[in-house]
Every structure is written in C-alpha cells, then in structure tokens.
Design an enzyme around this catalytic site. Structure first.
Site, PDB file in Angstrom:
ATOM      1  N   GLU A   1     -51.869 -45.496 -65.804  1.00 19.23           N
ATOM      2  CA  GLU A   1     -52.450 -44.699 -66.884  1.00 19.23           C
ATOM      3  C   GLU A   1     -52.263 -45.288 -68.278  1.00 19.23           C
ATOM      4  OE1 GLU A   1     -51.255 -40.615 -66.730  1.00 19.23           O
ATOM      5  OE2 GLU A   1     -52.037 -40.314 -64.735  1.00 19.23           O
TER       6      GLU A   1
ATOM      7  N   GLU B   1     -53.004 -40.323 -57.821  1.00 21.75           N
ATOM      8  CA  GLU B   1     -52.251 -39.112 -58.188  1.00 21.75           C
ATOM      9  C   GLU B   1     -53.200 -37.941 -58.232  1.00 21.75           C
ATOM     10  OE1 GLU B   1     -49.901 -39.040 -61.825  1.00 21.75           O
ATOM     11  OE2 GLU B   1     -49.128 -41.045 -61.388  1.00 21.75           O
TER      12      GLU B   1
END
Ligand code: FCB
Length: 457
Positions: A171, A359
C-alpha cells in the site's frame, strides 16, 4: 452468511485461501536481537499520534510465539501466509551493517511454513522504515530507494529460495499520502512536496527492488500490493464526475500509472508538476517493469464530490456520503460490489498481470464470551466479499487467491489496539488466542480446497 460449500463451488480448485499479517503489527520484541527503531516505534511514542499511546513494543508477541502461531495457521487449514519482513531487524540502520540474527528469525519463519505445508507470501515493506534513514529525509530522499534495493537483495539472498511470492511494497498510498500528506501515519508529515517526493522515491524503490529480486531469485514471482481506491462520484453531475476522475489519478494513478504504464497521470503532473521531485532519465523505465502479479487490498469504497473552493489543492475533492449506511466498527462503509467494479475498471485501464486479493476483512471489536467470539458481522463481510471475488472470476478476471486481514487482532496503526480485524481474538494481557466464529467458518471454507472442488479455473 453464505454456506462455505456453496461459496467454495464458485472458485477453481487451485484458488488460494490465506491469511495476512504485518511485522510491526504483530511481532513485538522491538529491541530484541539487534533490531533498531523504525519510524513507527518513534511515531507511536509521540504524544497524540496513536490512540491511547499504544505501540508495537509487545503487540501479539509473535516474535516469541512464532511456532504456536504457525501451528494456528496450519490448524485453520489455510494454505498460504502473507507476512512482512521488518527492515530494522535486517539492516538496523537502514544502510550499513547486516544483522544476521534478524535474518535468522525469517529463516525460521519460512522453514516453519514449509514444514507445515503453508505457502509463503512475503512483503518487503509494510511501513517500518528504519528510523536512522529519517536522518537523510526518509522516503523524501532519493537515497532511501537505493537503500531499499540493497535490503531487498539481502533478504532474497537469504530466504528467497523458500518464498512462493514476494511483494516489494504494501500500500504505497498509505506510506506516501497518508504518511506525508495527511499526517495520520508515520512520519506524520503534512506537506505536498514531501509527499510527491515520497511518491516518486517509493515507485523508484519498487522498480529497483524488482531488478534486485529478479537478479538474486529469478524464479520467485514478484509483485506489488496496492490499496487501489474504488473512487465513486457522489452524484451524476459533470463536476462530481470530473472530481472522481481527478481523485482516481491522484489515489490510484500515482502508483498504477508509473508501474503499469511508465508515466505519471497527466492531470497530476499538470496540477502539481512544479512540486514534483526530479524524475531522472531512466527512472520510469526502472519503475515500469512487467510484474508477475499484483495484490489488491480492499475494504471500502471512496465516494467523492467536487471541492469547488478557490485554491483547493489537487485533486480538489471532498468526501461524499455513504450509500450503504452499514459500516464496520472503524467506520468504513460496507460495499462489496465496489470491489468487483474496481477490479474490472483497473483491468480496462491498465495491462495488469494476474492478481490476488492480498487483504480484505472487517473491524468488529467483539470480545470473548464463555470461550467463544461470536463475530457474525465479520463472517458476513468476508463471505460477501468472497462472493464479489467469485463474480470477478465468473467475468474471466485472473483472481488467484484471497488473504483475509488478519490472522489475528493486532496493532492497528494510528488506532492502536482499539480496532480488531482478526479471525483470531488476541487477549493482549495474557496473549491467549481464541479462534472466532469467522475463523472457524474460514476453516470450513478452506477445507473445501484443494480436494473438494476441482472445477477447472
Ligand atoms: C491496511 C493495512 C493493514 C491493516 C488494514 C486494516 O491498510 O495494510 O496493515 O492495517 O489496513
């Protein structure tokens, strides 16, 4: 809730079910065996930065409980474990001396997975930059990209032979915008110039690491994990739709653009170019190397409206209200179909390799009662999002696996220990782990694979 058998029938037999964690969120032992401080150790000690003054000093004490935690993964019957490696354990000052004891820990981790038949998905950077590198400017400094390349090389040379996949970054949106522009994550900067520098140096570090990984371990599939935002205009007005497109460029294009197209979005460059760091000749070619896979972390959509105020900084948007009033305990709107639409849109816009959902999961702060954790809403959230993943497969998109966030409750960054995402409950006083209802359901689902469902993919 969807019956695990019915859901399983929608996935090919080789679909991978896994669980995910990150080093700083679970390991603890912040000063053990030569580990030095990371920016998160420092940030969490700064008054007012992290809820309740919590830090990752102890976390889930995973560093000392490695074997029992790997046993837990095995007992849950999931096939793959996504974990991250702590740079400050491996090269404690970021550059210079290598700490063999830090490498030993991950050696034991990957051996432990292999011995239990668990596939290993390692992430090299899940936000714990060695604090010493802040002396040079952290991600705002170009030199950090080269330090990261060396770190990647060192890790792969030691444990790469036992990795099923490796990701460079987790991320970048968070370690760039959230950390350098919005000031919510370490190092807590609020500055567009710093953020743009962090953006380019992170992208460059990704590319340099891809080169290093391919050199040291050419057979390990290398990828990048992005929390692509499903940007949805809050209305059909031309102004809001244009705002959504700008937001897409800023939140997604800043990373997808250079990595998958070899260019920064034109709108971003024309609005912010004078604040950009130098993009040197050859940088974009280094960043834009074909990847073997990419990972999507998805939790909630991003709804935006135009911010028409004069002087509003690019992308000049403001949040739009939720469409579904239902939210998880962290306040994030639940909207599974946005994940499907997002992935379809991304494959339209970019030439993307195969993907994993690296995720997905939900925050519900359900406690243990009579030895049980009845977290039905988490179970519903996960099964609805898995159904959305199955929709993608039906549409022909190359989704190869799903990792639930998270194996267990852990240090949720600026929220400290107040927000729980685990399939397994952690009592932070006793370190007792209790598999939640959602975790048991996930086990039933995983049990349908690889034997139960051999429909061709
Ligand atoms: C993601 C992070 C992960 C976790 C979840 C809830 O943004 O990658 O570490 O905190 O959110």
């Amino acid at each position: 809730m969807i019956d695990p058998k019915t859901l399983a029938a929608r996935f090919p037999g080789d679909f991978l079910f896994g669980v995910a964690t990150a080093a700083y969120q679970i390991e603890g032992s912040a000063r053990a065996d030569g580990r030095k401080q990371s920016i998160w150790d420092a940030f969490s000690k700064m008054p007012g930065r992290v809820h309740n003054g919590d830090s990752g000093d102890v976390a889930c004490d995973h560093y000392n409980r490695l074997d029992e935690d790997l046993d837990l993964i095995k007992e849950m019957g999931v096939e793959a474990y996504r974990f991250s490696i702590a740079w400050p354990r491996i090269i404690p000052e970021g550059v210079g001396r290598i700490n063999e004891k830090g490498l030993d820990f991950y050696d034991r981790l990957v051996d432990g997975c292999k011995a239990r038949g668990i596939k290993t998905f390692a992430t090299l950077y899940h936000w714990d930059l060695p604090l010493a590198l802040m002396g040079d400017g952290g991600w705002a400094a170009r030199s950090t990209a080269y330090a990261f390349q060396r770190y990647a090389k060192v890790v792969m040379a030691r444990i790469g032979d036992r990795l099923d996949a490796v990701a460079t970054f987790n991320e970048p949106w968070c370690s760039v915008w959230l950390s350098h522009l919005y000031g919510i994550h370490a190092p807590g900067e609020r500055n567009m110039r710093a953020a743009l520098a962090a953006m380019h140096h992170t992208n460059l570090a990704h590319g340099l690491a891809v080169e290093a990984i391919r050199h040291v371990t050419p057979n390990v599939p290398v990828g990048l994990v992005l929390n692509a935002h499903s940007v949805i205009a809050g209305s059909d007005s031309a102004g809001d739709k244009a705002a959504a497109e700008r937001a897409f460029d800023f939140h997604n294009g800043a990373f997808f653009g250079p990595v998958f197209k070899g260019e920064y979005p034109k709108s971003l460059v024309s609005a912010l170019g004078d604040k950009m760091p130098a993009v040197e000749d050859g940088d974009l070619a280094v960043i834009n190397q074909k990847l073997d896979w990419w990972g999507l972390n998805y939790y909630t959509p991003m709804r935006v409206l135009d911010d028409a105020r004069q002087g509003a900084e690019f992308p000049a948007t403001q949040p739009a209200p939720f469409v579904n009033p239902e939210k998880t305990d962290i306040g994030w709107e639940i909207f599974p179909s946005a994940m499907t639409d997002l992935v379809v849109d991304l494959y339209d816009r970019y030439e993307l390799p195969e993907m994993y959902i690296t995720e997905n999961g939900a925050c519900y702060n359900t406690e243990v009662e009579n030895g049980e954790v009845n977290d039905q809403p988490r179970l519903d959230y996960i099964s609805d999002h898995l159904a959305a993943a199955a929709d993608l497969i039906s549409k022909g998109l190359p989704v190869k696996g799903y990792f639930a966030w998270s194996l267990m409750d852990n240090f949720e960054w600026a929220e400290g220990y107040s927000m729980r995402f685990g399939l397994v409950h952690v009592d932070y006083e006793t370190q007792v782990r209790t598999v939640k209802k959602s975790g048991k359901w996930y086990t039933q689902l995983a049990a349908q694979f690889p034997k139960g469902n051999h429909r061709a993919g």
